[in-house]
Write an enzyme that holds these catalytic residues in place. Structure first.
Site, PDB file in Angstrom:
ATOM      1  N   CYS A 157       0.767  -1.145  -0.195  1.00 33.59           N
ATOM      2  CA  CYS A 157       0.028  -0.181  -0.001  1.00 33.59           C
ATOM      3  C   CYS A 157       0.844   1.099   0.116  1.00 33.59           C
ATOM      4  O   CYS A 157       0.579   2.281  -0.721  1.00 33.59           O
ATOM      5  CB  CYS A 157      -1.053   0.029   1.205  1.00 33.59           C
ATOM      6  SG  CYS A 157      -2.000   1.429   1.224  1.00 33.59           S
ATOM      7  N   CYS A 217      -4.239  -1.367   5.949  1.00 32.71           N
ATOM      8  CA  CYS A 217      -4.232  -0.123   5.664  1.00 32.71           C
ATOM      9  C   CYS A 217      -5.189   0.312   4.582  1.00 32.71           C
ATOM     10  O   CYS A 217      -5.697  -0.189   3.979  1.00 32.71           O
ATOM     11  CB  CYS A 217      -2.947  -0.296   4.643  1.00 32.71           C
ATOM     12  SG  CYS A 217      -2.310   1.468   4.102  1.00 32.71           S
TER      13      CYS A 217
END
Length: 379
Positions: A121, A217
């Site tokens: 991410c 995330c």
């Protein structure tokens, strides 16, 4: 320097960002709604800077089903930006997240490996998709990561660890590209979490007492297994005791388990440890006991090493290293053996638990100060 030194709880030896370093720089701050990124804005404001703030919008297609916290996050981010007179812009990276990070995650778990979506991410979204949409207009992208950087005598920028061993996030940043590291700014990286909380409370930030996110995330309260189930469903198979060959039950899908797992198994007569997966036959192998030898490993291969800062020709990674194979406060000592194919074998000084293919092994110097990069643990 940031005028914090008169507060006794701040370490005067910590490297701090100076106004001179940032003079004339265009700075974007990624506001998440959490306390860490909020204190980033405060730190920059104390230098007389007014950075532009951005909230990256990521969320599932059906927010009600996933109990997404994005609305509350955005409210918090808006309040913080307003407090310091900064502009806040929402950048929609929903499609990029589901196309890139989710695809990476599902491809890995489908083959029996253990991915880390948070690591990817950072590379693909925070310093990737955001950069493509808005970050390219800025010299620096500031985040609330607990990490630091340093520049050597040749002008090369290196990722270095935070003084907070529990919150240090260099392992989550160990797959970003060199050009992304060049633009990264970590204004709170020299603090420990308690110090950041104290700043937030002293400054009456709206999220001063807000709990840290524990989910994947950007995805708030989404449970990891539910995230996997949404895309891969279930595929039941046998659970076999490695030592005896005895079938002790059924699993719902190999992708719900990782090597070294010892909680949430749901099988009687435990404790059980996941020690092996046979993807072709859809069999999960486990070992019984509190400390089975099969749950430990000392030597393992890593492939496709990703260098955060490129080495010069003739330079090599050090022989003696410290490393991490998961997000833990401790650094494991060992040695690094280069192979003819450009990959490496890690030799840990002692047996370690739960070495899982697909995880990232993050490599540091012997003093666990400088982070060199990371590589995927091989089968």
């Amino acid at each position: 320097m940031i005028p914090f030194a008169f507060h006794s709880f701040f370490r005067t030896f910590a490297p701090m960002i100076t106004k001179e370093e940032l003079e004339g720089k265009r700075i974007a701050v990624l506001l998440s709604g959490g306390v860490d990124s909020a204190v980033v804005v405060y730190c920059l404001a104390q230098l007389g800077l007014k950075p532009d703030c951005f909230y990256i919008k990521i969320g599932p297609d059906e927010e009600e089903e996933w109990d997404c916290t994005s609305e509350e996050d955005l409210e918090m981010a808006t309040a913080v930006a307003h407090k310091y007179g900064c502009q806040l812009e929402v950048v929609d990276c929903h499609r990029e997240y589901w196309d890139q990070v989710t695809r990476y995650t599902m491809e890995k778990v489908r083959t029996g490996m253990t991915p880390n979506p948070d690591v990817m991410c950072n590379r693909l979204i925070k310093f990737g998709a955001f950069h493509e949409k808005r970050g390219h207009d800025y010299d620096l992208i500031a985040t609330g990561h607990y990490a630091q950087t340093e520049t050597d005598g040749e002008g090369r920028k290196w990722l270095t660890t935070s003084p907070d061993p529990v919150k240090d996030q260099t392992d989550f940043l160990a797959q970003i590209y060199d050009w992304q590291l060049q633009k990264a700014l970590f204004p709170i990286g020299h603090y420990v979490k308690d110090e950041v909380r104290q700043i937030a409370e002293r400054e009456h930030l709206v999220n001063a007492k807000r709990k840290d996110s524990q989910g994947i995330c950007f995805l708030g309260k989404i449970n990891y297994n539910e995230y996997i189930r949404r895309f891969l469903g279930e595929q039941p198979g046998d659970v076999i005791e490695l030592e005896t060959g005895r079938c002790i039950g059924q699993h719902r899908g190999l992708w719900f388990h990782t090597i070294g797992q010892r909680k949430g198994m749901g099988f009687g007569g435990g404790p059980w440890f996941v020690v092996k997966k046979d993807v072709e036959k859809n069999i999960l192998y486990v070992s019984h006991g509190y400390d089975p030898a099969t749950a430990y490993k000392q030597d393992f291969s890593i492939r496709d090493f990703h260098y955060l800062t490129p080495l010069h020709e003739g330079e090599a990674l050090p022989h003696r290293i410290t490393f991490k194979i998961r997000h833990t406060p401790g650094y494991l000592p060992g040695t690094l053996e280069p192979m003819a194919n450009g990959n490496f074998v890690v030799h840990a000084d002692a047996l370690i638990h739960g070495v899982a293919p697909g995880q990232f092994c993050v490599i540091y110097d012997e003093q666990h100060h400088r982070c060199f990069g990371s590589a995927e643990i091989g089968l």
